[in-house]
Scaffold this motif. Structure first.
Motif, PDB file in Angstrom:
ATOM      1  N   GLY A  62       0.717  -1.144   0.014  1.00  0.00           N
ATOM      2  CA  GLY A  62       0.657  -0.225  -0.675  1.00  0.00           C
ATOM      3  C   GLY A  62       0.916   1.203   0.497  1.00  0.00           C
ATOM      4  O   GLY A  62       0.508   2.713  -0.134  1.00  0.00           O
ATOM      5  N   GLU A  63       2.092   1.158   0.415  1.00  0.00           N
ATOM      6  CA  GLU A  63       3.319   2.462  -0.432  1.00  0.00           C
ATOM      7  C   GLU A  63       3.622   2.144  -1.460  1.00  0.00           C
ATOM      8  O   GLU A  63       4.037   1.194  -1.901  1.00  0.00           O
ATOM      9  CB  GLU A  63       3.414   2.221   1.379  1.00  0.00           C
ATOM     10  CG  GLU A  63       3.085   2.744   2.418  1.00  0.00           C
ATOM     11  CD  GLU A  63       4.181   2.177   4.158  1.00  0.00           C
ATOM     12  OE1 GLU A  63       5.082   3.419   3.195  1.00  0.00           O
ATOM     13  OE2 GLU A  63       3.485   2.947   4.956  1.00  0.00           O
ATOM     14  N   ASN A  64       4.236   3.427  -1.066  1.00  0.00           N
ATOM     15  CA  ASN A  64       5.295   3.360  -2.572  1.00  0.00           C
ATOM     16  C   ASN A  64       6.624   3.281  -2.182  1.00  0.00           C
ATOM     17  O   ASN A  64       6.819   4.732  -1.625  1.00  0.00           O
ATOM     18  CB  ASN A  64       4.757   4.628  -3.553  1.00  0.00           C
ATOM     19  CG  ASN A  64       3.684   4.705  -4.349  1.00  0.00           C
ATOM     20  OD1 ASN A  64       3.428   3.410  -4.636  1.00  0.00           O
ATOM     21  ND2 ASN A  64       2.875   5.218  -5.085  1.00  0.00           N
ATOM     22  N   VAL A  65       7.519   3.037  -2.432  1.00  0.00           N
ATOM     23  CA  VAL A  65       8.871   3.442  -2.484  1.00  0.00           C
ATOM     24  C   VAL A  65       9.566   3.143  -3.297  1.00  0.00           C
ATOM     25  O   VAL A  65       9.543   2.951  -4.311  1.00  0.00           O
ATOM     26  CB  VAL A  65       9.037   1.794  -1.666  1.00  0.00           C
ATOM     27  CG1 VAL A  65      11.009   1.658  -0.482  1.00  0.00           C
ATOM     28  CG2 VAL A  65       8.434   1.249  -0.452  1.00  0.00           C
ATOM     29  N   ALA A  66      10.714   4.411  -3.316  1.00  0.00           N
ATOM     30  CA  ALA A  66      11.859   4.757  -4.223  1.00  0.00           C
ATOM     31  C   ALA A  66      12.456   2.947  -3.996  1.00  0.00           C
ATOM     32  O   ALA A  66      13.337   2.606  -3.461  1.00  0.00           O
ATOM     33  CB  ALA A  66      12.008   5.739  -3.167  1.00  0.00           C
TER      34      ALA A  66
END
Length: 785
Positions: A68-72
């Motif tokens: 559910g998160e956008n990780v670089a």
């Protein structure tokens, strides 16, 4: 086109023939070093379906959608159609076919990845010549020297061309390009110059379209006294002492080369080889070293050796010590031990030294570094001792914050040449005089994983008397926030809030300043480090600034620096981490336990699980080892590690443990720490071990799936059966038999007899289930005609 990077066939050049070789390819395993799970990637720009052959592809930035998160993405790899890999930002697309673009990141100690693909069409090669690259020193040097009669080995060369015919050929000529040109014979990849003058090495490669490329290198041959282009002359080696810096014998270079820049020196002891620079090296071993001198030219390497013997002379050295910059009066500390290294045997021996401390200039007293209590009012100093040798530290200031008292002097946690005002939202630190730069040190060790600081540059304040007006507007040009690696004081990350005409700009490690779209004065500046995403986040604007954590461990030192100060320049500190810096005098923050990787989740019976060591930091109280506990409770109580340590809350938590999962059930792992002001932090996770093995059913006298033919109306005695399970007791297994008649109707059969009232197939299913819900079936068929 000759400048393109193209990875195709390589060719080894030799006399009269060309032998094709293939360069060792970098594989994806060299890039991603942990099992990768595939996720969805979002690229910073749209990826085309196909790209032109030979064009340069710039790898876009990307984020990975995880939980559910956008990780670089922290890394990438471009996999070519031929399997080779590039991990540079600019890639020349010089192989036709499908490319795979792999992005990856490390999340909670695990490498995850996502992939995108694109294609490159076949290129029309007619009119494009191969590219030749000569290996070794001749790659960048056009000319070399050789002695008459000296065997010259031809450097290898590779050619890049998808349609290469044969390989790279090399021919040697004397007086090349003149009317007196002569081809020189080459044998076993080498030639011998017997006449002084210039010899030209001509490399050539041709493709299937007839395009040809040639590359030339020259060798100048001259007579020398010993028949070699280089002579290395060594001074005599002297005796030396182990555990000291040793000067190696001087080497004089003579012959056709006199530039000593090509000289490399190595110290060899057994299988250990160390390059020497600056003419000295540190001798760790007692015994005989071989000093190897190598002079490298584009076509040869010349060597000379010397023996050097080191002896023991009782040298003892102490490894680096790491201590806080300040100590708190009344606080207790757990400090790192310091090893003493003795150089009396073949290999150095490391031993833990004894530690001593003196307070306020008194006598040294031996201390247990697991619990050092500070009673000094001004300064403390440490000494480490082993085998009659010792080393002293510098003196460290002692700061009085009323540690352990009902009211803590929170304003004293920052020290520097500034005045302190507590009648404000936070603590206001103002400069005493006009200086270019002044520093506030935070006196306690902090944690990078929980780091944040909340500050501002207020204006229009009254001083402590409530009568005098303080005008601070425009008095500070920058506020720097400097974080230092506790275990490597040269490793620093520095952030700047910059005052540009009253507006705030931000810079990280000297990068181009970025506008934060808010005023510099009378506004909040709050920065936080996100360890999982490896970014600094300005919590007011929400903007992020990437910084890959390069610190040794989680422990850091904090400084706040005011730049461009005039009288009454100031900074107001409202909070550090979870702790408010104000006049309340209350410890409002819990400590932080940092465990690098938590091995929770589902495991199998018999697995071994690593429990990582823990680090603890707290904004106000120093770390004390005795306050950190680890316990592991399994289905049968407290567990012991595989090396026999009972993990019941009384074990050393600064080391790793391995446990073996011998029972089914839940294992609860608990790290707990209570700081010296009685605030507690707990890290808990669970390991689940479930019985996933189904029981077994054995039919008596028949095999599963067999069919019995009977007449309709017959009463059939069904095969008896037995059940078993490796994990569940026999009397706890639940079993039954179901019969499905030709119409799909079913009923429970409990007497072992089946009456075939109808024609057709009866399906008899034997069931067994264990106490963990695992079940199995066996089937038998009866056909009534």
């Amino acid at each position: 086109m000759n400048k393109q990077k193209r990875k195709v066939l390589a060719a080894l050049c030799s006399a009269g023939m060309a032998v094709a070789i293939t360069a060792t390819a970098l594989t994806i395993d060299n890039i991603v070093r942990a099992p990768a799970e595939k996720y969805e990637a979002t690229l910073s720009e749209t990826l085309a379906e196909s790209y032109a052959f030979g064009s340069t592809f710039v790898v876009p930035q990307a984020t990975l959608a995880i939980g559910g998160e956008n990780v670089a993405a922290t890394g990438f790899a471009v996999v070519f159609p031929n399997g080779t890999v590039e991990n540079t930002a600019d890639v020349v697309l010089d192989v036709s076919g499908q490319y795979t673009l792999v992005y990856y990141a490390t999340v909670n100690g695990k490498t995850v990845s996502a992939e995108k693909t694109f294609k490159v069409a076949e290129y029309e090669w007619e009119g494009v010549a191969p590219v030749i690259k000569i290996q070794g020193g001749f790659e960048s040097v056009l000319q070399a020297y050789a002695a008459l009669g000296e065997r010259v080995v031809l450097p290898t060369a590779v050619a890049t061309d998808e349609h290469l015919v044969g390989g790279v050929e090399c021919f040697v000529y004397y007086n090349y390009g003149t009317p007196y040109q002569v081809q020189v014979g080459v044998k076993d990849g080498a030639f011998v110059p017997n006449v002084a003058g210039e010899y030209t090495l001509v490399y050539s490669a041709r493709d299937a379209y007839g395009n040809e490329t040639t590359v030339e290198r020259s060798v100048l041959a001259s007579a020398t006294q010993n028949g070699q282009a280089v002579t290395l002359t060594l001074d005599a080696a002297q005796g030396a002492t182990a555990g000291t810096e040793i000067s190696v014998p001087v080497c004089t270079v003579s012959g056709l080369y006199e530039d000593e820049s090509g000289l490399q020196i190595y110290a060899v002891f057994g299988e250990e080889k160390t390059e020497i620079s600056g003419g000295t090296f540190f001798a760790e071993h007692v015994g005989e070293y071989t000093l190897v001198y190598e002079y490298v030219t584009p076509i040869a390497t010349y060597t000379a050796n010397a023996k050097l013997t080191t002896v023991s002379d009782g040298v003892v050295l102490f490894e680096d010590y790491y201590l806080p910059k300040y100590f708190l009066k009344g606080a207790k500390y757990t400090l790192d031990s310091v090893n003493a290294v003795s150089y009396e045997a073949t290999n150095p021996v490391r031993s833990e030294s004894k530690a001593y401390m003196r307070q306020d200039g008194g006598a040294y007293k031996e201390v247990d570094l697991a619990c050092v209590e500070i009673t000094a009012t001004a300064r403390v100093q440490f000494k480490y001792e082993f085998a009659g040798k010792s080393v002293e530290t510098e003196e460290f200031p002692v700061i009085d914050v009323n540690f352990g008292g009902d009211v803590i002097a929170l304003e004293n946690y920052f020290v520097g040449d500034l005045n302190k005002l507590t009648q404000y939202d936070g603590v206001l630190y103002t400069t005493k005089s006009a200086v270019e730069e002044t520093t506030l040190d935070f006196v306690n060790v902090l944690s990078l994983s929980s780091f944040s600081v909340d500050l501002g540059a207020p204006t229009g304040l009254l001083d402590e008397t409530g009568e005098n007006y303080i005008d601070t507007y425009g008095k500070t040009s920058k506020i720097k926030i400097r974080l230092t690696d506790f275990y490597n004081r040269d490793n620093v990350v520095e952030m700047e809030y910059i005052n540009e005409g009253g507006s705030t700009f931000f810079s990280l490690n000297g990068s181009r300043a970025v506008s934060l779209s808010r005023a510099f004065n009378d506004t909040q500046h709050k920065i936080q480090y996100d360890l999982s995403k490896q970014v600094f986040r300005d919590l007011v604007s929400g903007q992020t600034f990437a910084w890959k954590n390069s610190f040794t461990k989680d422990k850091i030192l904090l400084e706040i620096v005011l730049v461009g100060c005039e009288n009454n320049a100031c900074v107001a500190v409202r909070g550090v981490g979870k702790q408010f810096i104000d006049e309340s005098g209350a410890d409002s923050s819990r400590p932080t336990i940092y465990v690098k990787e938590r091995q929770g989740g589902s495991w199998n019976i018999g697995d071994e699980v690593l429990l990582n060591s823990a680090l603890v930091t707290d904004e106000l109280t120093p770390y004390l080892r005795e306050n950190l506990t680890l316990s592991v409770v399994g289905p049968k109580g407290y567990l012991s590690s595989v090396d026999g340590v009972k993990l019941d809350g009384n074990c050393d938590v600064e080391r790793e443990y391995t446990i073996k999962l011998t029972d089914y059930g839940v294992y609860k792992v608990t790290y707990k720490y209570t700081d010296q002001n009685y605030n507690t932090d707990t890290v808990e996770y669970s390991i689940f071990v479930y019985d996933r093995r189904a029981p077994s059913i054995t039919l008596s006298g028949v095999n599963e799936g067999e069919t019995k033919q009977v007449k309709a109306g017959t009463v059939v005695t069904l095969p008896e059966y037995s059940v078993s399970d490796g994990e569940t007791e026999q009397n706890e297994l639940d079993s039954w038999v179901m019969v499905f008649n030709p119409y799909g109707e079913c009923h429970l059969l409990d007497n072992g007899k089946l009456t075939t009232n109808h024609k057709g197939t009866y399906r008899v299913v034997y069931y067994c289930r264990d106490t963990d819900g695992n079940y199995t079936t066996a089937t038998y068929f009866v056909v009534a005609e």
